[in-house]
Design a protein around this motif. Structure first.
Motif, mmCIF file in Angstrom:
data_model
loop_
_atom_site.group_PDB
_atom_site.id
_atom_site.type_symbol
_atom_site.label_atom_id
_atom_site.label_comp_id
_atom_site.label_asym_id
_atom_site.label_seq_id
_atom_site.Cartn_x
_atom_site.Cartn_y
_atom_site.Cartn_z
ATOM 1 N N ALA A 28 82.528 25.758 60.468
ATOM 2 C CA ALA A 28 83.635 25.362 61.348
ATOM 3 C C ALA A 28 84.960 25.882 60.806
ATOM 4 O O ALA A 28 85.789 26.403 61.567
ATOM 5 N N ALA A 29 85.161 25.771 59.508
ATOM 6 C CA ALA A 29 86.408 26.258 58.907
ATOM 7 C C ALA A 29 86.537 27.773 59.054
ATOM 8 O O ALA A 29 87.607 28.287 59.381
ATOM 9 N N HIS A 31 85.150 29.772 61.341
ATOM 10 C CA HIS A 31 85.402 30.136 62.744
ATOM 11 C C HIS A 31 86.820 29.741 63.162
ATOM 12 O O HIS A 31 87.465 30.483 63.911
ATOM 13 N N ALA A 32 87.312 28.616 62.666
ATOM 14 C CA ALA A 32 88.671 28.174 63.001
ATOM 15 C C ALA A 32 89.719 29.153 62.478
ATOM 16 O O ALA A 32 90.795 29.284 63.072
ATOM 17 N N GLU A 33 89.397 29.841 61.398
ATOM 18 C CA GLU A 33 90.325 30.810 60.812
ATOM 19 C C GLU A 33 90.070 32.239 61.306
ATOM 20 O O GLU A 33 90.541 33.200 60.697
#
Length: 150
Positions: A28-29, A31-33
């Motif tokens: 998740a981290a 993909h968020a970045e």
């Protein structure tokens, strides 16, 4: 090294794959970045590292022959948010195959993804890594397994 002097020069082609598995929070981290870590663009860096590895395979694996590599192609695809599929395709006109070059490229690309993302979570894992197809030489090979890893 094996003597390949009497072998016929033919078009040699191989594709290898590797998988990188991310814990859910790390995925998740990432993909968020936008697939960037603190070290930089993850997949771009893995592409460069994998390409260098293919070209230096004979320097890394003691009994591999240096080959005149003509084509290197990588594909990176998230099969799920937590599972990255890496393929490395290699081709050359040579007396011996390019399976080791493809495996080395896929492996180093996966290792680079790990290095780029380890600050997110050391629980990332790599594998399996395998040859999925090869042609040229005595025999051709194509795996009957689809691109998926548990």
């Amino acid at each position: 090294m094996v003597d390949v002097g009497n072998k016929t020069v033919t078009r040699r082609h191989a594709v290898a794959e590797s998988f990188v598995h991310f814990p859910p929070a790390a995925a998740a981290a990432l993909h968020a970045e936008g697939l960037r870590s603190r070290k930089g663009p993850v997949l771009d860096t893995a592409l460069i590292a994998g390409t260098q590895a293919v070209k230096r395979c004979a320097d890394l694996i003691p009994f591999c022959h240096p080959l005149p590599i003509e084509r290197i192609r990588f594909e990176f695809q998230f099969l799920t948010p937590e599972q990255l599929h890496i393929t490395c395709e290699v081709a050359a006109e040579a007396r011996t195959g390019v399976e080791m070059e493809a495996l080395t490229g896929a492996s180093v690309a996966a290792l680079t993804v790990y290095d780029m993302c380890k600050a997110l979570d050391l629980g990332l894992s790599i594998g399996p890594t395998r040859v999925v197809e090869k042609s040229g030489g005595k025999r051709d090979f194509k795996s009957d397994q689809a691109a998926s890893a548990s």
